[in-house]
Motif scaffolding. Sequence first.
Motif, PDB file in Angstrom:
ATOM      1  N   HIS A   2      -8.542  10.956 -53.004  1.00  0.00           N
ATOM      2  CA  HIS A   2      -9.163  11.507 -51.794  1.00  0.00           C
ATOM      3  C   HIS A   2      -9.948  12.786 -52.065  1.00  0.00           C
ATOM      4  CE1 HIS A   2      -5.980   9.320 -49.116  1.00  0.00           C
ATOM      5  NE2 HIS A   2      -6.813   8.498 -49.751  1.00  0.00           N
ATOM      6  N   PHE A   3     -10.027  13.203 -53.309  1.00  0.00           N
ATOM      7  CA  PHE A   3     -10.721  14.458 -53.625  1.00  0.00           C
ATOM      8  C   PHE A   3     -12.220  14.325 -53.385  1.00  0.00           C
ATOM      9  CE2 PHE A   3     -12.846  17.226 -56.793  1.00  0.00           C
ATOM     10  CZ  PHE A   3     -12.408  18.451 -56.308  1.00  0.00           C
ATOM     11  N   GLU A   4     -12.786  15.296 -52.697  1.00  0.00           N
ATOM     12  CA  GLU A   4     -14.217  15.269 -52.394  1.00  0.00           C
ATOM     13  C   GLU A   4     -14.914  16.554 -52.834  1.00  0.00           C
ATOM     14  OE1 GLU A   4     -14.706  14.383 -48.297  1.00  0.00           O
ATOM     15  OE2 GLU A   4     -13.788  12.381 -48.444  1.00  0.00           O
ATOM     16  N   GLY A   5     -14.272  17.323 -53.709  1.00  0.00           N
ATOM     17  CA  GLY A   5     -14.874  18.552 -54.196  1.00  0.00           C
ATOM     18  C   GLY A   5     -15.942  18.294 -55.230  1.00  0.00           C
ATOM     19  N   ARG A   6     -16.517  19.377 -55.750  1.00  0.00           N
ATOM     20  CA  ARG A   6     -17.614  19.247 -56.705  1.00  0.00           C
ATOM     21  C   ARG A   6     -17.423  20.147 -57.930  1.00  0.00           C
ATOM     22  NH1 ARG A   6     -21.825  16.406 -54.618  1.00  0.00           N
ATOM     23  NH2 ARG A   6     -21.806  16.032 -52.363  1.00  0.00           N
ATOM     24  N   SER A   7     -16.193  20.514 -58.219  1.00  0.00           N
ATOM     25  CA  SER A   7     -15.947  21.362 -59.386  1.00  0.00           C
ATOM     26  C   SER A   7     -14.724  20.854 -60.138  1.00  0.00           C
ATOM     27  CB  SER A   7     -15.714  22.815 -58.955  1.00  0.00           C
ATOM     28  OG  SER A   7     -14.471  22.958 -58.295  1.00  0.00           O
ATOM     29  N   TRP A   8     -14.725  21.124 -61.462  1.00  0.00           N
ATOM     30  CA  TRP A   8     -13.577  20.734 -62.268  1.00  0.00           C
ATOM     31  C   TRP A   8     -12.344  21.521 -61.852  1.00  0.00           C
ATOM     32  CZ3 TRP A   8     -13.089  16.498 -64.773  1.00  0.00           C
ATOM     33  CH2 TRP A   8     -14.202  15.870 -65.365  1.00  0.00           C
ATOM     34  N   THR A   9     -12.521  22.780 -61.482  1.00  0.00           N
ATOM     35  CA  THR A   9     -11.383  23.592 -61.060  1.00  0.00           C
ATOM     36  C   THR A   9     -10.725  22.991 -59.825  1.00  0.00           C
ATOM     37  OG1 THR A   9     -12.438  25.592 -61.930  1.00  0.00           O
ATOM     38  CG2 THR A   9     -10.652  25.892 -60.323  1.00  0.00           C
ATOM     39  N   GLY A  10     -11.547  22.628 -58.849  1.00  0.00           N
ATOM     40  CA  GLY A  10     -11.001  22.000 -57.645  1.00  0.00           C
ATOM     41  C   GLY A  10     -10.304  20.689 -57.935  1.00  0.00           C
ATOM     42  N   TRP A  11     -10.893  19.899 -58.834  1.00  0.00           N
ATOM     43  CA  TRP A  11     -10.281  18.618 -59.218  1.00  0.00           C
ATOM     44  C   TRP A  11      -8.918  18.830 -59.873  1.00  0.00           C
ATOM     45  CZ3 TRP A  11      -9.405  13.749 -58.862  1.00  0.00           C
ATOM     46  CH2 TRP A  11      -8.897  13.011 -59.942  1.00  0.00           C
ATOM     47  N   HIS A  12      -8.832  19.794 -60.776  1.00  0.00           N
ATOM     48  CA  HIS A  12      -7.564  20.051 -61.453  1.00  0.00           C
ATOM     49  C   HIS A  12      -6.522  20.591 -60.470  1.00  0.00           C
ATOM     50  CE1 HIS A  12      -8.666  19.009 -65.486  1.00  0.00           C
ATOM     51  NE2 HIS A  12      -9.733  19.784 -65.464  1.00  0.00           N
ATOM     52  N   HIS A  13      -6.933  21.415 -59.520  1.00  0.00           N
ATOM     53  CA  HIS A  13      -5.994  21.882 -58.496  1.00  0.00           C
ATOM     54  C   HIS A  13      -5.462  20.698 -57.691  1.00  0.00           C
ATOM     55  CE1 HIS A  13      -7.652  26.293 -58.362  1.00  0.00           C
ATOM     56  NE2 HIS A  13      -6.988  26.005 -59.475  1.00  0.00           N
ATOM     57  N   HIS A  14      -6.362  19.799 -57.320  1.00  0.00           N
ATOM     58  CA  HIS A  14      -5.973  18.627 -56.532  1.00  0.00           C
ATOM     59  C   HIS A  14      -4.984  17.747 -57.303  1.00  0.00           C
ATOM     60  CE1 HIS A  14      -6.381  15.269 -53.728  1.00  0.00           C
ATOM     61  NE2 HIS A  14      -6.630  14.483 -54.763  1.00  0.00           N
ATOM     62  N   VAL A  15      -5.298  17.469 -58.558  1.00  0.00           N
ATOM     63  CA  VAL A  15      -4.419  16.620 -59.376  1.00  0.00           C
ATOM     64  C   VAL A  15      -3.065  17.281 -59.571  1.00  0.00           C
ATOM     65  CG1 VAL A  15      -4.108  15.628 -61.666  1.00  0.00           C
ATOM     66  CG2 VAL A  15      -6.320  15.468 -60.541  1.00  0.00           C
ATOM     67  N   THR A  16      -3.062  18.599 -59.767  1.00  0.00           N
ATOM     68  CA  THR A  16      -1.796  19.319 -59.961  1.00  0.00           C
ATOM     69  C   THR A  16      -0.910  19.210 -58.738  1.00  0.00           C
ATOM     70  OG1 THR A  16      -2.865  20.882 -61.470  1.00  0.00           O
ATOM     71  CG2 THR A  16      -0.774  21.560 -60.486  1.00  0.00           C
ATOM     72  N   LEU A  17      -1.484  19.386 -57.555  1.00  0.00           N
ATOM     73  CA  LEU A  17      -0.697  19.302 -56.324  1.00  0.00           C
ATOM     74  C   LEU A  17      -0.175  17.882 -56.089  1.00  0.00           C
ATOM     75  CD1 LEU A  17      -2.829  21.549 -53.936  1.00  0.00           C
ATOM     76  CD2 LEU A  17      -0.558  22.058 -54.866  1.00  0.00           C
ATOM     77  N   VAL A  18      -1.026  16.891 -56.344  1.00  0.00           N
ATOM     78  CA  VAL A  18      -0.596  15.494 -56.173  1.00  0.00           C
ATOM     79  C   VAL A  18       0.530  15.172 -57.151  1.00  0.00           C
ATOM     80  CG1 VAL A  18      -1.310  13.094 -56.431  1.00  0.00           C
ATOM     81  CG2 VAL A  18      -2.795  14.707 -55.247  1.00  0.00           C
ATOM     82  N   THR A  19       0.410  15.617 -58.404  1.00  0.00           N
ATOM     83  CA  THR A  19       1.436  15.370 -59.406  1.00  0.00           C
ATOM     84  C   THR A  19       2.748  16.053 -59.036  1.00  0.00           C
ATOM     85  OG1 THR A  19      -0.273  15.237 -61.112  1.00  0.00           O
ATOM     86  CG2 THR A  19       1.987  15.534 -61.857  1.00  0.00           C
ATOM     87  N   ALA A  20       2.663  17.293 -58.531  1.00  0.00           N
ATOM     88  CA  ALA A  20       3.869  18.007 -58.103  1.00  0.00           C
ATOM     89  C   ALA A  20       4.546  17.276 -56.954  1.00  0.00           C
ATOM     90  CB  ALA A  20       3.518  19.435 -57.698  1.00  0.00           C
ATOM     91  N   ALA A  21       3.750  16.773 -56.013  1.00  0.00           N
ATOM     92  CA  ALA A  21       4.316  16.024 -54.887  1.00  0.00           C
ATOM     93  C   ALA A  21       5.006  14.753 -55.371  1.00  0.00           C
ATOM     94  CB  ALA A  21       3.213  15.685 -53.884  1.00  0.00           C
ATOM     95  N   HIS A  22       4.385  14.083 -56.333  1.00  0.00           N
ATOM     96  CA  HIS A  22       4.988  12.857 -56.862  1.00  0.00           C
ATOM     97  C   HIS A  22       6.280  13.166 -57.609  1.00  0.00           C
ATOM     98  CE1 HIS A  22       5.430   9.454 -59.738  1.00  0.00           C
ATOM     99  NE2 HIS A  22       5.080   8.758 -58.672  1.00  0.00           N
ATOM    100  N   ALA A  23       6.295  14.256 -58.370  1.00  0.00           N
ATOM    101  CA  ALA A  23       7.514  14.643 -59.088  1.00  0.00           C
ATOM    102  C   ALA A  23       8.638  14.939 -58.095  1.00  0.00           C
ATOM    103  CB  ALA A  23       7.244  15.871 -59.957  1.00  0.00           C
ATOM    104  N   PHE A  24       8.319  15.618 -56.990  1.00  0.00           N
ATOM    105  CA  PHE A  24       9.324  15.923 -55.985  1.00  0.00           C
ATOM    106  C   PHE A  24       9.884  14.643 -55.359  1.00  0.00           C
ATOM    107  CE2 PHE A  24      10.281  16.517 -51.452  1.00  0.00           C
ATOM    108  CZ  PHE A  24      11.323  17.429 -51.544  1.00  0.00           C
ATOM    109  N   LEU A  25       9.004  13.714 -54.999  1.00  0.00           N
ATOM    110  CA  LEU A  25       9.455  12.463 -54.385  1.00  0.00           C
ATOM    111  C   LEU A  25      10.278  11.629 -55.366  1.00  0.00           C
ATOM    112  CD1 LEU A  25       6.242  11.426 -52.409  1.00  0.00           C
ATOM    113  CD2 LEU A  25       8.352  12.423 -51.506  1.00  0.00           C
ATOM    114  N   THR A  26       9.897  11.654 -56.638  1.00  0.00           N
ATOM    115  CA  THR A  26      10.664  10.917 -57.653  1.00  0.00           C
ATOM    116  C   THR A  26      12.061  11.503 -57.791  1.00  0.00           C
ATOM    117  OG1 THR A  26       8.636  10.365 -58.866  1.00  0.00           O
ATOM    118  CG2 THR A  26      10.725  10.210 -60.066  1.00  0.00           C
TER     119      THR A  26
END
Length: 214
Positions: A165-189
């Motif tokens: 669902h990421f709609e940003g235009r920078s690598w920094t924003g993309w990495h922030h998005h992936v980090t948050l999604v990964t953290a959420a998945h780790a918590f749910l796991t």
Amino acid sequence: DSRGIGYVVAIRSDVTVHPHDAQPITPSWSGNGRRPQPRYRDKPSSVATLATDRGQQAFTEVTWREGSRGAMRSHFMAVRVRPAGVRVRRLARAAATARGGCWDGVLPEATLLVEWPEQAEEPTDYWLSNLPADTPIAELVRTAKIRWRIEHDYRELKHGLGLDHFEGRSWTGWHHHVTLVTAAHAFLTEQRLAPKADTADSPSTRSSTPSRTC
């Protein structure tokens, strides 16, 4: 291999291999031209041919997990081989050179894992692994079949937690998005694997224990 990472990787049925006890032979030099290099003189066979020639009687039944419809089981064979082919030789030579030595022509060993379901006319799946030679076949099968869990996790990351669902235009924003999604998945796991508390006084994990104030 050079990074010391163990793997079980799916391969095609036309990948070629030598028997694990095959050794390269260096022909005698006549004194003219370049010195001959050590080579495996016997032609390698495809993994499909190797498995079919051994026959279904060489396969044993292995159960790797409980599925929604009962135990997941099939018939497997594990055999030590030496992967063949030009690319494999080049990688082996490059590895020897990187260590400061000369390649002796010996190809590295690996374990070939083959699945042949009971009702199938021929083997259906093949894997190569660099895990230790004494690794139990059940462990090889479990590792090979864990791919379903990885695919399930990716689907959950993408559709359930918004990885795509990421709609940003920078690598920094993309990495922030992936980090948050990964953290959420780790918590749910962690929540999914945590023991469920039957009562308010039952032991629980730290993440599922409600905070208390004194």
